[in-house]
Structures are given as C-alpha cells and as structure tokens.
Design an enzyme around this catalytic site. Structure first.
Site, short mmCIF file in Angstrom:
data_model
loop_
_atom_site.label_atom_id
_atom_site.label_comp_id
_atom_site.label_asym_id
_atom_site.label_seq_id
_atom_site.Cartn_x
_atom_site.Cartn_y
_atom_site.Cartn_z
N GLY A 13 59.13 77.38 39.93
CA GLY A 13 59.85 76.49 39.00
C GLY A 13 59.42 75.04 39.25
O GLY A 13 60.00 74.37 40.10
N ASN A 38 62.99 63.61 30.31
CA ASN A 38 62.61 62.89 31.53
C ASN A 38 61.11 62.67 31.57
O ASN A 38 60.39 63.08 30.64
CB ASN A 38 63.11 63.65 32.77
CG ASN A 38 62.54 65.05 32.81
OD1 ASN A 38 61.34 65.24 32.90
ND2 ASN A 38 63.41 66.05 32.69
N PHE A 51 60.94 73.35 43.32
CA PHE A 51 60.48 72.00 43.62
C PHE A 51 61.70 71.11 43.83
O PHE A 51 62.72 71.29 43.17
CB PHE A 51 59.64 71.44 42.46
CG PHE A 51 58.18 71.72 42.65
CD1 PHE A 51 57.71 73.01 42.54
CD2 PHE A 51 57.30 70.69 42.95
CE1 PHE A 51 56.36 73.29 42.74
CE2 PHE A 51 55.95 70.96 43.15
CZ PHE A 51 55.48 72.26 43.04
N ALA A 58 59.29 73.00 36.57
CA ALA A 58 59.84 72.25 35.43
C ALA A 58 60.95 71.30 35.89
O ALA A 58 61.74 71.62 36.78
CB ALA A 58 60.39 73.22 34.39
N LYS A 116 68.76 72.74 49.18
CA LYS A 116 68.45 73.46 47.92
C LYS A 116 67.92 74.87 48.19
O LYS A 116 68.23 75.81 47.48
CB LYS A 116 67.42 72.64 47.15
CG LYS A 116 67.57 72.73 45.66
CD LYS A 116 66.77 71.66 44.96
CE LYS A 116 67.42 70.29 45.06
NZ LYS A 116 66.67 69.25 44.40
N PRO A 170 72.03 75.79 32.10
CA PRO A 170 71.89 76.89 33.07
C PRO A 170 70.85 76.51 34.12
O PRO A 170 69.90 75.77 33.83
CB PRO A 170 71.37 78.05 32.21
CG PRO A 170 70.79 77.41 30.99
CD PRO A 170 71.56 76.14 30.76
N ASP A 171 71.03 76.99 35.34
CA ASP A 171 70.05 76.75 36.39
C ASP A 171 69.06 77.91 36.37
O ASP A 171 69.38 79.04 36.74
CB ASP A 171 70.75 76.65 37.76
CG ASP A 171 69.80 76.11 38.81
OD1 ASP A 171 68.65 76.59 38.87
OD2 ASP A 171 70.20 75.21 39.58
N ILE A 172 67.86 77.63 35.88
CA ILE A 172 66.89 78.71 35.64
C ILE A 172 66.47 79.36 36.95
O ILE A 172 66.49 80.58 37.11
CB ILE A 172 65.66 78.15 34.87
CG1 ILE A 172 66.12 77.63 33.51
CG2 ILE A 172 64.59 79.23 34.70
CD1 ILE A 172 65.12 76.80 32.77
N ILE A 173 66.10 78.53 37.92
CA ILE A 173 65.56 79.10 39.16
C ILE A 173 66.64 79.87 39.93
O ILE A 173 66.35 80.92 40.52
CB ILE A 173 64.91 77.98 40.02
CG1 ILE A 173 63.84 78.61 40.91
CG2 ILE A 173 65.91 77.20 40.85
CD1 ILE A 173 62.84 77.62 41.45
O1 C5P Z 1 68.61 70.85 41.70
P1 C5P Z 1 67.31 70.37 41.23
O2 C5P Z 1 67.24 70.17 39.75
O3 C5P Z 1 66.74 69.21 41.95
O4 C5P Z 1 66.33 71.61 41.58
C1 C5P Z 1 64.97 71.54 41.33
C2 C5P Z 1 64.41 72.92 41.20
O5 C5P Z 1 65.25 73.72 40.41
C3 C5P Z 1 63.08 72.91 40.49
O6 C5P Z 1 62.31 73.96 41.00
C4 C5P Z 1 63.49 73.12 39.04
O7 C5P Z 1 62.42 73.68 38.28
C5 C5P Z 1 64.65 74.06 39.17
N1 C5P Z 1 65.69 73.92 38.14
C6 C5P Z 1 65.90 74.95 37.24
N2 C5P Z 1 66.91 74.85 36.32
C7 C5P Z 1 67.71 73.78 36.28
C8 C5P Z 1 67.51 72.72 37.18
C9 C5P Z 1 66.49 72.83 38.10
O8 C5P Z 1 65.14 75.93 37.26
N3 C5P Z 1 68.66 73.72 35.37
#
Ligand code: C5P
Length: 409
Positions: free
Chosen positions: A284, A210, A336, A286, A350, A318-321
C-alpha cells in the site's frame, strides 16, 4: 513453469504434420502466463489454420513478410524486438536448412536473422530425413551458432516409421523453454500495489486530495516485475505512464480503491496456483485520503454573498491496508508511513495497529525527498529487524524494498 509468467514468446510454426501440436503448445505457454505471438510459414497453413492459432494465442497471426497491413501494426523488426525468446515448433528440415544458411525469404527466417533474443527449435521430420547427413550438418552448424535444440523425440511417426524425429511433446517444450529463463526473487508471486493519491469529491468540480505523485508505487511495480512477479497496480489519479507488462487499474476515490483492491485479491485467491502462503503480496503506497465529504453535492456549490464561512462535514474513509491485513489467508502486507515527525515511532505503532508484515517509513518533511521527488530515503521495518536505505532514486529504493520483501516471505 512460473518463469514463463509475463514472458513474450514468438512461436514460429513451419510445415509438418506436428503443426497440430502447436495448438496445444500455445495453450501450455499461455497457461504458464506467457504472451504468445504466432508466425506461420505458408507450408504450415496447409496443416493448421491461422484462425485456430489466432483464437488460441489471442493475437493476430503473422503470415507474410510483405504484408502492408501487418507491417502497419507490428512490423517484422518490431516483432523480432518484442520477443523474449523465439521458438520454432515444429521446425521442418527445409526451415532448418534455410535458417542454417541465413535465408531471409519469408517472415520467419527474417525474424530469426533480426532477433537478438535466444532462438529455440523443436525439429519434427521423418527419421530418415533427421538422420541425413545434410540435416545433421545443418543441426551442428545451428548449435555452433548458439541456437538451442529441443528434441526431437523417438517413437512412431505419422508416416509409419519408428525412430528419431518426432517433435517433443508440448509439455516438455514448454518446460525446457521455462527453464531457459532465469528465476527472479519474486518469481511465482502476485504483487498488488496501490499508488498515488485519492480524490474525494466535494461537488462535481472540486475535490480533496494530496501531493502524492505515485512515483514510489510505480517504481515498486517495475522492481517487482523485474524480480519475476505478476504485478497489478491500482492507481489513483496520477500523471505517469503504465510500466511495461504491468496490469493497471485506475481509480479515483478511496472507496473505489478499496473495491478494486478487494476484487483483485478475491480473484487471485480463487486461483489455487497463487493462493499458497507468501504468494500474494500487497503493498500500500497510496496516500489514501483519511476523510471524505459525507455527501458530494450533485451541483456545483455556489459562493453565497455575505456568507464568509462554508463548513464541510467529513467522514472517515475505509482503511484499505487494514482491510487487506484482516483477510484470510492474509497476503504479505507492506505499508508506508509517510510522516513529518517521530517517523520511526509512528511506523512501529502502525505495523502493530494495522497488523502489517512490513512498513516503509519515510520523512516527508524533507523537501528534497518524498512526495513528487524522484528521490527518497527510507527505513524498512519488519517485526524482527530494520534496514535504512539512504537517499537514492525511487528505482533504487524500490529494488531494496523488493529484495527485503523476498527475504521475509
Ligand atoms: O495511517 P496512515 O494513513 O499513515 O497509514 C499509511 C499506510 O496505510 C499506507 O500504506 C497507506 O497506503 C495505507 N492506508 C490505506 N487506507 C487508508 C489510509 C492509509 O490503505 N484509508
């Protein structure tokens, strides 16, 4: 002692029996998070070896003014500029006399002349020498010149005398030096920031990614560092220089970013001095790819004649945050929300869904701000309130965010 974290200290060691205590002093300063570079006079080398102080400081020891090899690395003027403070411990009577009269006949006196940072001296000498009028006049002059005096202490001396002239203890010197630095709003905290895009491989030459430039995360790293935090920046592929005094870990994919984040937070949690409530902050920024190809081809995918369609099967990353927010103890977790519509509504959703402590909402549909731009405009949202920061440089926005985080800890 937390104020010594990330500080750059030049430690000058002069010739006296108390030079053995410099070894302990270096340990104290490094344990408190400072980086130490040692300069020794030739007399100091009669009392303790450069090798000992090099091993303890983890940096080469600077010995001579006219050393071409040393000057090719970090020359004496660079060394003077490098330090946030210059500490001379022990400071002998002879060194004090030379410093008073502005001599520049060895590396350490030259550094003191060139330095623009605060200079501290911890004298060490026989009680008679300390009390002598020549030495007392010199000390008075140095204090008038703005040089800070640490000690000396009183007690038994190596020569058998009892009196004033012992070098202060390493713990006390380190504490006095720490107190001389101002505290920032995040002093004593560890801040971990993810920044930039991730790249999800399709084959060895192609990927999904992106437009994230990483600028917001890098600006936050600088702002957190300036507020006194120790900062780790976990960066996806971006074209940005690492901010000074920030520890950077480069990653490529979302999975790499999760591994680096988990390892970093595990490491910080193991360190008992930073595991207390509010002492670890995760931000987060990123733009993590939500999906990745379910398999990455080992060879470049070839264009097939007569086949106008190519289907890629994607699987969720995976969703890191959200993973970070499930940790126990939970770091103060800031996300963010980069949206193109219904920005505030999505951000509020969120914050609840990902169990965040704060979210920074920005509208990336506005081409003048957000991705790749040096400008941004955000709304900082936390469970009890929110604050809008109008369009400004990412550095200014970052400072506002850091300030708000420090108020919510
Ligand atoms: O759900 P969305 O992607 O919009 O959420 C944005 C937030 O979640 C940001 O802080 C982003 O760094 C974090 N994020 C993450 N891992 C993911 C997707 C988003 O840490 N896979």
């Amino acid at each position: 002692m937390q104020r010594l974290a990330n500080k750059r200290l030049v430690l000058g060691v002069t010739g006296g029996i108390a030079a053995y205590k410099s070894a302990e002093l270096i340990r104290r300063l490094i344990d408190a998070g400072a980086e130490v570079r040692v300069v020794m006079t030739s007399a100091a080398q009669e009392f303790i070896t450069p090798l000992t102080l090099q091993a303890l400081s983890g940096n080469p020891v600077h010995l001579a003014l006219l050393d071409t090899e040393a000057e090719a690395g970090m020359g004496h003027i660079e060394l003077a500029r490098w330090g946030d403070a210059l500490l001379i411990a022990p400071a002998s009577a002879d060194f004090i006399a030379r410093l008073t009269h502005g001599h520049g006949n060895d590396l350490l006196t030259t550094l003191c002349l060139a330095a623009r940072c605060p200079i501290h001296i911890a004298p060490a000498m026989n009680q008679g020498m300390w009390a002598s009028s020549a030495n007392q006049n010199n000390i008075q002059q140095l204090e008038t010149n703005g040089i800070h005096l640490i000690g000396p202490g009183s007690g038994y001396q190596a020569c058998g005398d009892i009196g004033l002239g012992r070098m202060s203890e390493p713990d006390d010197i380190a504490q006095i030096l720490a107190d001389s630095f101002q505290t920032g709003s995040l002093t004593g905290t560890q801040v971990v920031i993810t920044a930039g895009p991730t790249r999800e491989a399709i084959d060895p030459v192609r990927y999904i990614s992106n437009h994230s430039s990483g600028k917001m995360g890098f600006a936050l790293a600088e702002a957190a560092r300036d507020a006194g935090a120790t900062v780790t920046l976990i960066a996806g592929p971006v074209n940005l220089a690492t901010p000074d005094r920030v520890n950077r870990i480069n990653v490529v994919s979302a999975e790499d970013m999760l591994v680096a984040t988990t390892e970093c937070l595990d490491h910080l949690s193991l360190n008992s001095s930073v595991s207390s409530e509010g002492s670890i902050i995760f931000i987060g920024t990123a733009a993590v790819a939500d999906y990745r190809p379910d398999t990455s081809a080992t060879q470049k995918i070839k264009k097939t004649q007569g086949n106008p369609n190519l289907t890629l099967q994607l699987i969720e990353n995976p969703d890191i945050i959200a993973t970070v927010a499930k940790r126990s103890p939970k770091p103060f977790t800031v996300g963010f929300a980069a949206e193109t519509q219904n920005v505030l509504a999505y951000a509020n959703d969120k914050i609840a869904r990902k169990n965040l402590d704060m979210i920074i909402a920005n509208d990336v549909s506005n081409k003048d701000i957000g991705f790749n731009s040096d400008l941004n405009a955000v709304t900082i949202i936390w469970p009890e309130g929110n604050k809008t920061v109008d369009i400004a440089s990412k550095a200014i926005i970052a400072n506002s965010i850091i300030q708000q985080i420090s108020l919510q800890l």
